[in-house]
Write a protein that holds these residues in place. Structure first.
Motif, PDB file in Angstrom:
ATOM      1  N   GLU A  51      -1.323   1.997   5.167  1.00 42.96           N
ATOM      2  CA  GLU A  51       0.168   2.643   5.928  1.00 42.96           C
ATOM      3  C   GLU A  51       0.062   2.318   7.286  1.00 42.96           C
ATOM      4  O   GLU A  51      -0.760   2.890   8.181  1.00 42.96           O
ATOM      5  CB  GLU A  51       0.498   4.111   5.738  1.00 42.96           C
ATOM      6  CG  GLU A  51       1.547   4.351   4.873  1.00 42.96           C
ATOM      7  CD  GLU A  51       1.720   5.829   4.608  1.00 42.96           C
ATOM      8  OE1 GLU A  51       1.140   6.471   5.562  1.00 42.96           O
ATOM      9  OE2 GLU A  51       2.559   6.205   3.936  1.00 42.96           O
ATOM     10  N   LYS A  52       0.556   1.231   7.805  1.00 45.39           N
ATOM     11  CA  LYS A  52       0.438   1.011   9.320  1.00 45.39           C
ATOM     12  C   LYS A  52       1.745   0.529   9.916  1.00 45.39           C
ATOM     13  O   LYS A  52       1.767  -0.087  10.914  1.00 45.39           O
ATOM     14  CB  LYS A  52      -0.373  -0.593   9.470  1.00 45.39           C
ATOM     15  CG  LYS A  52      -1.740  -0.539   9.050  1.00 45.39           C
ATOM     16  CD  LYS A  52      -2.716   0.374   9.913  1.00 45.39           C
ATOM     17  CE  LYS A  52      -4.094   0.699   9.139  1.00 45.39           C
ATOM     18  NZ  LYS A  52      -5.062   1.602   9.783  1.00 45.39           N
ATOM     19  N   SER A  53       2.861   1.170   9.317  1.00 51.69           N
ATOM     20  CA  SER A  53       3.931   1.059  10.343  1.00 51.69           C
ATOM     21  C   SER A  53       3.838   1.905  11.637  1.00 51.69           C
ATOM     22  O   SER A  53       3.236   2.985  11.625  1.00 51.69           O
ATOM     23  CB  SER A  53       5.245   1.763   9.418  1.00 51.69           C
ATOM     24  OG  SER A  53       5.168   3.107   9.237  1.00 51.69           O
ATOM     25  N   SER A  54       4.557   1.632  12.692  1.00 55.99           N
ATOM     26  CA  SER A  54       4.323   2.168  13.934  1.00 55.99           C
ATOM     27  C   SER A  54       4.786   3.666  13.873  1.00 55.99           C
ATOM     28  O   SER A  54       4.273   4.319  14.699  1.00 55.99           O
ATOM     29  CB  SER A  54       5.420   1.285  14.791  1.00 55.99           C
ATOM     30  OG  SER A  54       6.764   1.266  14.587  1.00 55.99           O
ATOM     31  N   GLY A  55       5.762   3.931  13.209  1.00 49.41           N
ATOM     32  CA  GLY A  55       6.366   5.482  13.189  1.00 49.41           C
ATOM     33  C   GLY A  55       5.070   6.380  12.858  1.00 49.41           C
ATOM     34  O   GLY A  55       4.915   7.158  13.242  1.00 49.41           O
ATOM     35  N   VAL A  56       4.608   5.853  11.618  1.00 52.17           N
ATOM     36  CA  VAL A  56       3.575   6.802  10.896  1.00 52.17           C
ATOM     37  C   VAL A  56       2.395   6.799  11.952  1.00 52.17           C
ATOM     38  O   VAL A  56       2.053   7.956  12.191  1.00 52.17           O
ATOM     39  CB  VAL A  56       3.210   6.236   9.701  1.00 52.17           C
ATOM     40  CG1 VAL A  56       1.919   6.819   9.086  1.00 52.17           C
ATOM     41  CG2 VAL A  56       4.144   6.271   8.758  1.00 52.17           C
TER      42      VAL A  56
ATOM     43  N   ILE B  46      -6.717  10.537 -11.691  1.00 52.61           N
ATOM     44  CA  ILE B  46      -7.493   9.945 -10.949  1.00 52.61           C
ATOM     45  C   ILE B  46      -6.733   8.595 -10.641  1.00 52.61           C
ATOM     46  O   ILE B  46      -7.030   8.285  -9.302  1.00 52.61           O
ATOM     47  CB  ILE B  46      -8.878   9.654 -12.059  1.00 52.61           C
ATOM     48  CG1 ILE B  46      -9.741  10.973 -12.112  1.00 52.61           C
ATOM     49  CG2 ILE B  46      -9.576   8.488 -11.195  1.00 52.61           C
ATOM     50  CD1 ILE B  46     -10.837  10.968 -13.226  1.00 52.61           C
ATOM     51  N   LYS B  47      -6.019   7.747 -11.410  1.00 52.53           N
ATOM     52  CA  LYS B  47      -5.474   6.633 -11.009  1.00 52.53           C
ATOM     53  C   LYS B  47      -4.577   6.847  -9.944  1.00 52.53           C
ATOM     54  O   LYS B  47      -4.339   6.213  -8.922  1.00 52.53           O
ATOM     55  CB  LYS B  47      -4.852   6.031 -11.999  1.00 52.53           C
ATOM     56  CG  LYS B  47      -5.745   5.238 -13.171  1.00 52.53           C
ATOM     57  CD  LYS B  47      -4.983   4.873 -14.354  1.00 52.53           C
ATOM     58  CE  LYS B  47      -5.925   4.112 -15.447  1.00 52.53           C
ATOM     59  NZ  LYS B  47      -4.887   3.715 -16.503  1.00 52.53           N
ATOM     60  N   ILE B  48      -3.678   7.887  -9.977  1.00 45.49           N
ATOM     61  CA  ILE B  48      -2.762   8.382  -9.131  1.00 45.49           C
ATOM     62  C   ILE B  48      -3.409   8.597  -7.811  1.00 45.49           C
ATOM     63  O   ILE B  48      -2.911   7.913  -6.590  1.00 45.49           O
ATOM     64  CB  ILE B  48      -1.859   9.624  -9.606  1.00 45.49           C
ATOM     65  CG1 ILE B  48      -0.894   9.271 -10.731  1.00 45.49           C
ATOM     66  CG2 ILE B  48      -1.167  10.104  -8.514  1.00 45.49           C
ATOM     67  CD1 ILE B  48      -0.204  10.161 -11.379  1.00 45.49           C
ATOM     68  N   ASN B  49      -4.434   9.469  -7.744  1.00 43.55           N
ATOM     69  CA  ASN B  49      -5.142   9.906  -6.396  1.00 43.55           C
ATOM     70  C   ASN B  49      -5.756   8.510  -5.956  1.00 43.55           C
ATOM     71  O   ASN B  49      -5.848   8.580  -4.631  1.00 43.55           O
ATOM     72  CB  ASN B  49      -6.239  10.791  -6.723  1.00 43.55           C
ATOM     73  CG  ASN B  49      -5.698  12.194  -7.040  1.00 43.55           C
ATOM     74  OD1 ASN B  49      -4.624  12.494  -6.681  1.00 43.55           O
ATOM     75  ND2 ASN B  49      -6.437  13.101  -7.787  1.00 43.55           N
ATOM     76  N   ILE B  50      -6.226   7.611  -6.546  1.00 44.63           N
ATOM     77  CA  ILE B  50      -6.883   6.435  -6.188  1.00 44.63           C
ATOM     78  C   ILE B  50      -5.691   5.611  -5.398  1.00 44.63           C
ATOM     79  O   ILE B  50      -5.822   5.114  -4.080  1.00 44.63           O
ATOM     80  CB  ILE B  50      -7.629   5.583  -7.284  1.00 44.63           C
ATOM     81  CG1 ILE B  50      -8.826   6.327  -7.606  1.00 44.63           C
ATOM     82  CG2 ILE B  50      -7.783   4.261  -6.515  1.00 44.63           C
ATOM     83  CD1 ILE B  50      -9.483   5.873  -8.880  1.00 44.63           C
ATOM     84  N   ALA B  51      -4.662   5.354  -5.951  1.00 48.59           N
ATOM     85  CA  ALA B  51      -3.565   4.634  -5.292  1.00 48.59           C
ATOM     86  C   ALA B  51      -2.946   5.304  -4.178  1.00 48.59           C
ATOM     87  O   ALA B  51      -2.654   4.551  -3.417  1.00 48.59           O
ATOM     88  CB  ALA B  51      -2.373   4.550  -6.415  1.00 48.59           C
ATOM     89  N   ARG B  52      -3.055   6.446  -4.033  1.00 48.83           N
ATOM     90  CA  ARG B  52      -2.535   7.470  -3.014  1.00 48.83           C
ATOM     91  C   ARG B  52      -3.468   7.166  -1.702  1.00 48.83           C
ATOM     92  O   ARG B  52      -2.991   6.807  -0.796  1.00 48.83           O
ATOM     93  CB  ARG B  52      -2.593   9.073  -3.411  1.00 48.83           C
ATOM     94  CG  ARG B  52      -2.095   9.723  -2.170  1.00 48.83           C
ATOM     95  CD  ARG B  52      -1.718  11.145  -2.519  1.00 48.83           C
ATOM     96  NE  ARG B  52      -1.112  11.691  -3.443  1.00 48.83           N
ATOM     97  CZ  ARG B  52      -1.327  12.391  -4.599  1.00 48.83           C
ATOM     98  NH1 ARG B  52      -2.442  13.104  -4.638  1.00 48.83           N
ATOM     99  NH2 ARG B  52      -0.454  12.667  -5.588  1.00 48.83           N
ATOM    100  N   LYS B  53      -4.840   7.410  -1.980  1.00 50.00           N
ATOM    101  CA  LYS B  53      -5.709   6.898  -1.085  1.00 50.00           C
ATOM    102  C   LYS B  53      -5.613   5.347  -0.383  1.00 50.00           C
ATOM    103  O   LYS B  53      -5.756   5.230   0.808  1.00 50.00           O
ATOM    104  CB  LYS B  53      -7.303   6.986  -1.393  1.00 50.00           C
ATOM    105  CG  LYS B  53      -7.581   8.558  -1.571  1.00 50.00           C
ATOM    106  CD  LYS B  53      -9.140   8.784  -2.046  1.00 50.00           C
ATOM    107  CE  LYS B  53      -9.425  10.177  -2.303  1.00 50.00           C
ATOM    108  NZ  LYS B  53     -10.772  10.403  -2.659  1.00 50.00           N
ATOM    109  N   LYS B  54      -5.539   4.385  -1.342  1.00 50.00           N
ATOM    110  CA  LYS B  54      -5.114   3.096  -0.944  1.00 50.00           C
ATOM    111  C   LYS B  54      -4.036   2.916  -0.055  1.00 50.00           C
ATOM    112  O   LYS B  54      -3.797   2.219   0.957  1.00 50.00           O
ATOM    113  CB  LYS B  54      -5.184   2.168  -2.406  1.00 50.00           C
ATOM    114  CG  LYS B  54      -6.582   2.015  -2.785  1.00 50.00           C
ATOM    115  CD  LYS B  54      -6.253   0.951  -4.108  1.00 50.00           C
ATOM    116  CE  LYS B  54      -7.657   0.572  -4.903  1.00 50.00           C
ATOM    117  NZ  LYS B  54      -7.387  -0.215  -5.949  1.00 50.00           N
TER     118      LYS B  54
END
Length: 82
Positions: A53-58, A40-48
């Motif tokens: 993620e705001k890099s221009s390439g992404v 659950i912690k891993i999934n929450i961290a992934r969502k955050k």
């Protein structure tokens, strides 16, 4: 030098009986709970991270893929846009 039987012994899986004592069952139950919490912690961290993620390439790739009706990973977007 190893014999053929030695090599086979290394490759063969060793069957181990499951410990069915009360302490072992309790340990397995706790391990299962810890695993679920970590998952659950891993999934929450992934969502955050996904939100941050705001890099221009992404962003550019996300827009290109969205124009094709796909997600960033390449799967089809299946939800309706109203």
């Amino acid at each position: 030098m190893k014999t053929f039987k030695d090599f086979l012994d290394e490759l063969a899986p060793v069957k181990v009986r499951m410990d069915k004592s009360a302490e072992a069952k309790a340990k397995r139950r706790e391990a299962k709970k810890d695993y679920k919490k970590d998952k659950i912690k891993i999934n929450i961290a992934r969502k955050k991270k996904k939100k941050l993620e705001k890099s221009s390439g992404v962003e550019k790739k996300r827009e290109k893929m969205a124009a094709q009706g796909k997600t960033l990973g390449g799967e089809r977007i299946k939800k309706r846009v109203v």
